[in-house]
Design a protein around this motif. Structure first.
Motif, PDB file in Angstrom:
ATOM      1  N   LEU A  24       0.626  -1.290   0.319  1.00  0.00           N
ATOM      2  CA  LEU A  24       0.355   0.072  -0.762  1.00  0.00           C
ATOM      3  C   LEU A  24       0.776   1.194  -0.260  1.00  0.00           C
ATOM      4  O   LEU A  24       0.769   2.228  -0.934  1.00  0.00           O
ATOM      5  CB  LEU A  24      -0.935   0.154   1.401  1.00  0.00           C
ATOM      6  CG  LEU A  24      -2.139  -1.206   0.863  1.00  0.00           C
ATOM      7  CD1 LEU A  24      -2.637  -1.215   2.246  1.00  0.00           C
ATOM      8  CD2 LEU A  24      -2.824  -0.742   0.120  1.00  0.00           C
ATOM      9  N   ARG A  58      -7.101   9.143   0.466  1.00  0.00           N
ATOM     10  CA  ARG A  58      -7.991   8.278   1.090  1.00  0.00           C
ATOM     11  C   ARG A  58      -6.913   6.783   0.630  1.00  0.00           C
ATOM     12  O   ARG A  58      -7.028   6.250   2.417  1.00  0.00           O
ATOM     13  CB  ARG A  58      -8.731   7.655   0.090  1.00  0.00           C
ATOM     14  CG  ARG A  58     -10.439   8.665  -0.375  1.00  0.00           C
ATOM     15  CD  ARG A  58     -11.551   7.989  -1.051  1.00  0.00           C
ATOM     16  NE  ARG A  58     -11.305   6.941  -2.279  1.00  0.00           N
ATOM     17  CZ  ARG A  58     -11.723   7.694  -3.504  1.00  0.00           C
ATOM     18  NH1 ARG A  58     -11.633   9.230  -3.034  1.00  0.00           N
ATOM     19  NH2 ARG A  58     -10.598   7.462  -5.133  1.00  0.00           N
ATOM     20  N   LEU A  59      -5.734   6.539   0.296  1.00  0.00           N
ATOM     21  CA  LEU A  59      -5.041   5.684   0.491  1.00  0.00           C
ATOM     22  C   LEU A  59      -4.133   5.477   1.589  1.00  0.00           C
ATOM     23  O   LEU A  59      -4.156   4.683   2.465  1.00  0.00           O
ATOM     24  CB  LEU A  59      -4.512   5.136  -0.999  1.00  0.00           C
ATOM     25  CG  LEU A  59      -3.421   3.874  -1.057  1.00  0.00           C
ATOM     26  CD1 LEU A  59      -4.595   3.355  -0.283  1.00  0.00           C
ATOM     27  CD2 LEU A  59      -2.886   3.749  -1.962  1.00  0.00           C
ATOM     28  N   VAL A  62      -6.666   4.130   4.514  1.00  0.00           N
ATOM     29  CA  VAL A  62      -5.919   3.277   4.837  1.00  0.00           C
ATOM     30  C   VAL A  62      -4.921   3.054   5.317  1.00  0.00           C
ATOM     31  O   VAL A  62      -4.669   1.469   6.669  1.00  0.00           O
ATOM     32  CB  VAL A  62      -6.389   1.965   3.468  1.00  0.00           C
ATOM     33  CG1 VAL A  62      -6.027   1.011   4.069  1.00  0.00           C
ATOM     34  CG2 VAL A  62      -7.775   2.571   2.849  1.00  0.00           C
ATOM     35  N   ASN A  65      -4.685   3.835   9.846  1.00  0.00           N
ATOM     36  CA  ASN A  65      -5.695   2.728   9.662  1.00  0.00           C
ATOM     37  C   ASN A  65      -5.046   1.336   9.757  1.00  0.00           C
ATOM     38  O   ASN A  65      -4.944   0.646  11.702  1.00  0.00           O
ATOM     39  CB  ASN A  65      -7.027   2.336   9.340  1.00  0.00           C
ATOM     40  CG  ASN A  65      -7.816   4.412   9.308  1.00  0.00           C
ATOM     41  OD1 ASN A  65      -7.829   4.462  10.334  1.00  0.00           O
ATOM     42  ND2 ASN A  65      -9.075   3.340   8.633  1.00  0.00           N
ATOM     43  N   ILE A  66      -3.910   0.946   9.173  1.00  0.00           N
ATOM     44  CA  ILE A  66      -3.630  -0.159   9.514  1.00  0.00           C
ATOM     45  C   ILE A  66      -2.141  -0.172  10.368  1.00  0.00           C
ATOM     46  O   ILE A  66      -1.996  -1.331  10.947  1.00  0.00           O
ATOM     47  CB  ILE A  66      -2.494  -1.061   8.148  1.00  0.00           C
ATOM     48  CG1 ILE A  66      -4.862  -1.415   7.196  1.00  0.00           C
ATOM     49  CG2 ILE A  66      -1.379  -2.148   8.247  1.00  0.00           C
ATOM     50  CD1 ILE A  66      -4.030  -1.821   5.352  1.00  0.00           C
TER      51      ILE A  66
END
Length: 107
Positions: A24, A58-59, A62, A65-66
């Motif tokens: 990611l 947006r990425l 993510v 959060n990870i």
């Protein structure tokens, strides 16, 4: 499932998250680069660049959060490793470990 298998499975889950995070982050970097290149193209509209930046954001969310989830997981796994280490220290004398290290150094 034995405790050993449970912890091994837990470790594999953390490893998968770390791999996913790496992929990611690489995608994130590529999206940032793409948005920068898009910004330099004369035919690109302002809305195209804004959409590209929204995708990056947006990425990024993510990824954040990870990372937060992995902080919690890693903390628990490290506690497990420390506890296991303390148990091993109590069972195996320091002489045994020292002899084992000396044998490996001789090779």
């Amino acid at each position: 499932m034995s405790n050993r298998k449970l912890v091994q499975s837990y470790y594999e889950d953390i490893n998968c998250l770390a791999d996913l995070l790496g992929k990611l982050v690489n995608s994130y970097r590529l999206l940032i680069g793409g948005a920068g290149e898009l910004n330099q193209i004369a035919l690109a509209t302002k809305s195209d660049v804004k959409h590209a930046i929204k995708r990056v954001n947006r990425l990024g969310g993510v990824i954040d959060n990870i990372i937060t989830d992995m902080d919690d997981l890693n903390e628990e796994y490290i506690k497990y490793c420390k506890y296991k280490s303390e148990l091993i220290k109590g069972i195996i004398g320091s002489e045994f470990v020292q002899n084992e290290i000396e044998e490996q150094l001789k090779r």
